[in-house]
Design an enzyme around this catalytic site. Structure first.
Site, mmCIF file in Angstrom:
data_model
loop_
_atom_site.group_PDB
_atom_site.id
_atom_site.type_symbol
_atom_site.label_atom_id
_atom_site.label_comp_id
_atom_site.label_asym_id
_atom_site.label_seq_id
_atom_site.Cartn_x
_atom_site.Cartn_y
_atom_site.Cartn_z
ATOM 1 N N THR A 1 0.867 -1.183 0.000
ATOM 2 C CA THR A 1 0.000 0.000 0.000
ATOM 3 C C THR A 1 0.903 1.233 0.000
ATOM 4 O OG1 THR A 1 0.010 0.074 2.401
ATOM 5 C CG2 THR A 1 -1.776 -1.162 1.370
ATOM 6 N N GLU B 1 -5.987 -3.632 -0.992
ATOM 7 C CA GLU B 1 -6.361 -4.765 -0.141
ATOM 8 C C GLU B 1 -7.516 -5.585 -0.717
ATOM 9 O OE1 GLU B 1 -5.702 -1.715 0.697
ATOM 10 O OE2 GLU B 1 -4.870 -1.516 2.706
ATOM 11 N N LYS C 1 -14.795 17.295 10.698
ATOM 12 C CA LYS C 1 -15.924 17.232 11.619
ATOM 13 C C LYS C 1 -16.190 18.627 12.158
ATOM 14 C CE LYS C 1 -17.766 13.352 14.040
ATOM 15 N NZ LYS C 1 -17.592 12.251 14.943
ATOM 16 N N TRP D 1 -20.304 15.694 9.988
ATOM 17 C CA TRP D 1 -19.298 15.481 8.968
ATOM 18 C C TRP D 1 -19.557 16.296 7.707
ATOM 19 C CZ3 TRP D 1 -18.851 9.480 9.670
ATOM 20 C CH2 TRP D 1 -17.931 9.236 10.679
HETATM 21 P P1 AMP Z 1 -5.220 2.211 -3.109
HETATM 22 O O1 AMP Z 1 -5.101 1.114 -2.119
HETATM 23 O O2 AMP Z 1 -3.991 3.014 -3.249
HETATM 24 O O3 AMP Z 1 -5.756 1.697 -4.395
HETATM 25 O O4 AMP Z 1 -6.290 3.229 -2.539
HETATM 26 C C1 AMP Z 1 -7.585 2.817 -2.224
HETATM 27 C C2 AMP Z 1 -8.368 3.996 -1.758
HETATM 28 O O5 AMP Z 1 -8.642 4.885 -2.853
HETATM 29 C C3 AMP Z 1 -9.731 3.640 -1.217
HETATM 30 O O6 AMP Z 1 -9.663 3.166 0.103
HETATM 31 C C4 AMP Z 1 -10.450 4.964 -1.348
HETATM 32 O O7 AMP Z 1 -10.115 5.841 -0.298
HETATM 33 C C5 AMP Z 1 -9.887 5.519 -2.636
HETATM 34 N N1 AMP Z 1 -10.806 5.204 -3.746
HETATM 35 C C6 AMP Z 1 -10.725 4.188 -4.611
HETATM 36 N N2 AMP Z 1 -11.756 4.219 -5.485
HETATM 37 C C7 AMP Z 1 -12.514 5.278 -5.148
HETATM 38 C C8 AMP Z 1 -13.736 5.836 -5.642
HETATM 39 N N3 AMP Z 1 -14.360 5.322 -6.697
HETATM 40 N N4 AMP Z 1 -14.228 6.919 -5.020
HETATM 41 C C9 AMP Z 1 -13.603 7.465 -3.938
HETATM 42 N N5 AMP Z 1 -12.455 6.994 -3.438
HETATM 43 C C10 AMP Z 1 -11.912 5.910 -4.027
#
Ligand code: AMP
Length: 535
Positions: free
Chosen positions: A185, A330, A431, A436
């Site tokens: 990550t 994940e 917040k 929120w």
């Molecule tokens: P990553 O593990 O780097 O792919 O990041 C995943 C994170 O990207 C998720 O937990 C979200 O916070 C954000 N994310 C992914 N897809 C979306 C989406 N369609 N809309 C808003 N946030 C997203």
């Protein structure tokens, strides 16, 4: 009673063998480091993957051991995906855009034994390889003529390794739950954490995205994954494309709008996949230079919330449909998708801007701060949890997640029909007076103004409300807008108490290694910032 069905594990090498046999001439087109395009069919790709698997054995990579890659999207990286995982070893797709010390950390943590590096990542490989005593060898993904003369002494040439092998190789059979790939990550706080995919999870994810409820991929498609192969396996496109036999166009490192448009037009790309930033930059390029997106028909967009204005513009001006998807490292890729039902319209952006509903194989829940389940009423906001067939059970070297659910760190709600609506990352929430405010909603509303190229919203301390939103925006090239005009624009679209207390225009916003706005850096930058006194 035991079933009388053949027991064949879901192993990834089977995908490239299938594509090689039944979609032999369908091309993988790759942008190379020198800008030229390289083409080869699936049959050649399968043959080269087998030869590479033999070479890996000769280099002493044993089943269960890890080989690292520092590479962008191109055919050699696809071959490595199949050769390493298919031979029973594990590919660690290191992210070359992370800070070098974090890349080093991930390589040590994943225990990389070999390192495959493409021509774009030589500097990084040079900075790291001597700090990795466990490495048995470095392989440059290049021809002999492209090998760097006086760098990485002793490094092997990938094409020479392949030339020395024949393609007689029987992919071994093993447990489908064996590890295939490790992806870290892009942790903005603390060290990156290792997500270890299995053959089975990636295969089920590939089925899911290939299906009509996913990205609807078939042998008639030509797909351009702009999502990097070092980030969630390029959204599993190297697998799904081989599964359905669709043409694959890989952009290498050139992700600027002109290079992507060139591929879309020249190769007949019908579906492109990537984070919103990519498509925003395509639209900005067309605004300044004219032109269209033909023959692009749809995009799969996620990784961050796609602004509604972007999706509307793509549809109205270019006839391009957005398949909005949500997922994370994940979750092996997409979990929820915009899944239109019989009566849903493909241009219902109230629906499309939500994160969508799960395709089969996963479940979602929303919990409050005490971990209690919240109702699916479209109002009760809490942390999103996920479980299913391709969701991580824990991180490498850390205890498994409690009670079998992945805590996503995303904040949102579920509507009665199970549609996910995200409002924030847990660590980014604002917040205000106990309520929120959605930074995602504010950012996307701001980007809806044609003079705003990008916007990030962070919380700043407030004596009465504890926190209030500050909007940091980048103007579109050549555009004029001031704070009052943007506030008036937002006031027509947002609840009054959500309006930012201040707007600051900057030249550029900080981005993470995967192209998202880096809120932690933005907060650091504005740490000393004080809101203006109410006038
Ligand atoms: P990553 O593990 O780097 O792919 O990041 C995943 C994170 O990207 C998720 O937990 C979200 O916070 C954000 N994310 C992914 N897809 C979306 C989406 N369609 N809309 C808003 N946030 C997203």
């Amino acid at each position: 009673m035991r079933a009388l069905m053949q027991d064949r594990p879901l192993l990834l090498a089977g995908l490239i063998e299938h594509a090689g046999r039944y979609h032999a001439a369908t091309e993988i087109v790759s942008r190379q480091a020198d800008g030229s395009l390289h083409r080869q069919g699936y049959a050649a790709t399968a043959s080269r993957a087998r030869r590479l698997a033999r070479a890996l054995g000769r280099l002493g990579l044993r089943p269960g051991e890890t080989a690292g890659s520092l590479a962008f999207n191109h055919f050699r990286h696809v071959e490595l995906f199949y050769a390493v995982s298919g031979s029973g070893a594990v590919l660690h797709t290191a992210n070359p855009r992370l800070p070098p010390e974090q890349v080093l950390y991930t390589m040590q943590h994943a225990e990389d034994r070999l390192l495959f590096v493409d021509l774009h990542c030589l500097d990084l490989a040079e900075a790291l390889w001597l700090k990795l005593p466990a490495l048995r060898g470095v392989v440059v993904m290049a021809t002999r003529g492209e090998m760097p003369a006086d760098r990485l002494p002793g490094a092997l040439c990938c094409e020479e390794l392949l030339a020395a092998e024949d393609d007689g190789y029987d992919w071994p059979s093993f447990d489908e739950n064996a590890a295939s790939v490790i992806c870290y990550t892009s942790g903005t706080t603390g060290q990156p954490k290792g997500v270890v995919y299995s053959h089975r999870a990636s295969m089920l994810q590939a089925y899911s995205i290939a299906s009509n409820n996913g990205f609807a991929l078939s042998a008639q498609d030509c797909a351009l994954p702009v999502a990097s192969m070092y980030h969630v396996n390029g959204w599993s496109m190297p697998y799904a494309a081989a599964m359905v036999g669709c043409k694959l166009v890989l952009p290498g490192r050139q992700l600027e709008a002109p290079a992507l448009l060139d591929l879309i037009r020249g190769e007949g790309v019908g579906i492109a996949l990537g984070v919103p930033t990519i498509f925003l930059s395509l639209l900005e390029h067309l605004r300044l230079n004219g032109g269209d997106l033909k023959p692009l028909a749809r995009i799969a967009c996620g990784g961050a919330a796609p602004p509604r204005a972007m999706m509307e513009q793509l549809w109205r001006e270019h006839g391009v449909r957005t398949i909005h998807a949500w997922g994370m490292t994940e979750t092996t890729g997409g979990v929820t998708f915009f899944l239109p039902r019989g009566n849903d319209r493909l241009d219902d952006f109230d629906l499309i801007e939500l994160q969508g509903r799960p395709a089969y194989g996963t479940e979602l829940a929303i919990v409050d701060e005490a971990g209690r389940l919240l109702p699916w009423d479209g109002k009760s906001v809490g942390e999103v949890r996920a479980r299913g067939n391709f969701i991580a059970a824990g991180y490498r070297g850390l205890p498994a997640f409690a009670d079998g659910w992945l805590p996503t760190g995303d904040v949102g709600c579920l509507t009665p029909d199970g549609t996910l609506k995200l409002t924030d990352r847990a660590k980014d929430v604002i917040k205000s007076g106990g309520e929120w405010i959605s930074s995602i909603a504010l950012e996307n509303a701001a980007v809806g103004h044609p003079a705003v190229a990008e916007a990030g919203v962070i919380a700043v301390a407030h004596p009465k409300w504890q926190e209030r939103p500050l909007l940091v925006a980048v103007k579109a090239a050549g555009a004029q807008i001031d704070k009052a005009e943007l506030l008036a624009y937002l006031a027509q679209r947002m609840p009054h108490w959500w309006l930012p207390d201040d707007i600051v225009f900057v030249e550029a916003l900080p981005h993470t290694a995967t192209g998202k706005i880096q809120k932690s850096e933005l907060r650091r930058h504005f740490a000393a910032y004080r809101l203006p006194e109410p006038g």
